[in-house]
Design a protein around this motif. Structure first.
Motif, short mmCIF file in Angstrom:
data_model
loop_
_atom_site.label_atom_id
_atom_site.label_comp_id
_atom_site.label_asym_id
_atom_site.label_seq_id
_atom_site.Cartn_x
_atom_site.Cartn_y
_atom_site.Cartn_z
N UNK A 139 0.85 -1.19 0.00
CA UNK A 139 0.00 0.00 0.00
C UNK A 139 0.88 1.24 0.00
N UNK A 140 1.92 1.23 0.82
CA UNK A 140 2.85 2.36 0.86
C UNK A 140 3.45 2.62 -0.52
N UNK A 141 3.85 1.57 -1.19
CA UNK A 141 4.44 1.72 -2.53
C UNK A 141 3.41 2.29 -3.51
N UNK A 142 2.18 1.78 -3.44
CA UNK A 142 1.12 2.25 -4.33
C UNK A 142 0.84 3.74 -4.09
N UNK A 143 0.78 4.12 -2.84
CA UNK A 143 0.52 5.53 -2.51
C UNK A 143 1.66 6.40 -3.00
N UNK A 144 2.87 5.94 -2.81
CA UNK A 144 4.04 6.71 -3.25
C UNK A 144 4.03 6.89 -4.77
N UNK A 145 3.68 5.83 -5.52
CA UNK A 145 3.61 5.94 -6.99
C UNK A 145 2.55 6.95 -7.40
N UNK A 146 1.40 6.88 -6.76
CA UNK A 146 0.32 7.81 -7.10
C UNK A 146 0.70 9.24 -6.73
N UNK A 147 1.37 9.39 -5.61
CA UNK A 147 1.82 10.71 -5.18
C UNK A 147 2.78 11.29 -6.23
N UNK A 148 3.74 10.49 -6.68
CA UNK A 148 4.70 10.95 -7.69
C UNK A 148 3.99 11.31 -8.99
N UNK A 149 3.03 10.49 -9.37
CA UNK A 149 2.28 10.74 -10.60
C UNK A 149 1.53 12.07 -10.50
N UNK A 150 0.91 12.31 -9.35
CA UNK A 150 0.18 13.56 -9.14
C UNK A 150 1.14 14.75 -9.17
N UNK A 151 2.29 14.62 -8.52
CA UNK A 151 3.27 15.71 -8.51
C UNK A 151 3.77 16.01 -9.92
N UNK A 152 4.01 14.95 -10.72
CA UNK A 152 4.43 15.16 -12.10
C UNK A 152 3.36 15.90 -12.89
N UNK A 153 2.11 15.50 -12.70
CA UNK A 153 1.00 16.15 -13.41
C UNK A 153 0.88 17.62 -12.99
N UNK A 154 1.05 17.88 -11.70
CA UNK A 154 0.98 19.25 -11.21
C UNK A 154 2.14 20.08 -11.79
N UNK A 155 3.33 19.51 -11.84
CA UNK A 155 4.50 20.20 -12.38
C UNK A 155 4.30 20.48 -13.87
N UNK A 156 3.76 19.51 -14.59
CA UNK A 156 3.49 19.68 -16.01
C UNK A 156 2.50 20.81 -16.24
N UNK A 157 1.46 20.86 -15.42
CA UNK A 157 0.45 21.92 -15.55
C UNK A 157 1.07 23.28 -15.26
N UNK A 158 1.94 23.34 -14.26
CA UNK A 158 2.61 24.61 -13.95
C UNK A 158 3.50 25.05 -15.11
N UNK A 159 4.25 24.10 -15.68
CA UNK A 159 5.11 24.42 -16.82
C UNK A 159 4.30 24.92 -18.01
N UNK A 160 3.16 24.27 -18.26
CA UNK A 160 2.29 24.70 -19.36
C UNK A 160 1.75 26.10 -19.11
N UNK A 161 1.38 26.37 -17.85
CA UNK A 161 0.88 27.71 -17.51
C UNK A 161 1.96 28.76 -17.72
N UNK A 162 3.20 28.44 -17.29
CA UNK A 162 4.30 29.37 -17.47
C UNK A 162 4.57 29.62 -18.95
N UNK A 163 4.56 28.57 -19.75
CA UNK A 163 4.79 28.71 -21.19
C UNK A 163 3.69 29.56 -21.82
N UNK A 164 2.47 29.33 -21.38
CA UNK A 164 1.34 30.10 -21.90
C UNK A 164 1.48 31.57 -21.52
N UNK A 165 1.88 31.84 -20.26
CA UNK A 165 2.06 33.22 -19.81
C UNK A 165 3.17 33.92 -20.60
N UNK A 166 4.29 33.20 -20.85
CA UNK A 166 5.39 33.76 -21.62
C UNK A 166 4.94 34.10 -23.04
N UNK A 167 4.20 33.19 -23.66
CA UNK A 167 3.72 33.41 -25.02
C UNK A 167 2.77 34.61 -25.05
#
Length: 173
Positions: A139-167
């Protein structure tokens, strides 16, 4: 038919021929109608059974959703679910871990959980089974994988927002 009401002979013959054709094909139409009626009955029967099953699921789960709805707006947000997860589970979870689980429950990623989403998640989720079997490490491993996946998605969204703001700022210049 003429303006005086006389029937044109050719038109009269065409009408008679059409009537004969309809009589000949009516037996085929009757069979088709019967087949359509049988199919309609089967579909209606299936839909009725599905509606009964959905009503049962909604009754079992839906009646309990008000316990999770802290702001009483008749919807369960992923934030509310995250809070509940942190309070209910025996093992302590960080806010990020609980958010990852709640986000996983939100199949359409709209920020709110429906009865259908919760039902599907419960049915498909391994956590319950793993808990029952005493396999907390998995369960700990599963939660950790999901946590990392969520963090990656959040980081991707932030990067897209920054790119959009720059454009947008470049276009404004």
């Amino acid at each position: 038919i003429s303006m005086t009401g006389d029937v044109d002979r050719d038109a009269h013959e065409e009408i008679e021929e059409e009537g004969e054709e309809e009589e000949a094909s009516s037996s085929g139409d009757e069979r088709l109608d019967k087949a359509v009626d049988r199919l309609k009955y089967r579909v209606e029967s299936m839909v009725g059974r599905l509606e009964a099953q959905l009503t049962d699921v909604e009754a079992k789960i839906g009646d309990k959703l008000h316990l999770l709805d802290k702001d009483l707006d008749e919807t369960i947000s992923t934030e509310e679910m995250s809070d509940v997860i942190q309070q209910v589970l025996k093992r302590k979870l960080s806010a990020e871990e609980a958010e990852a689980i709640a986000a996983d429950m939100d199949a359409n990623k709209d920020g709110f959980l429906t009865v259908a989403e919760l039902s599907k998640w419960v049915d498909n989720n391994k956590v319950i089974k793993l808990l029952e079997e005493g396999r907390e490490g998995e369960i700990d491993k599963m939660i950790e994988r999901r946590k990392k996946k969520l963090l990656r998605a959040m980081q991707k969204a932030e990067n897209e927002d920054e790119a959009h703001d720059e454009a947008a700022s470049k276009e404004a210049k």
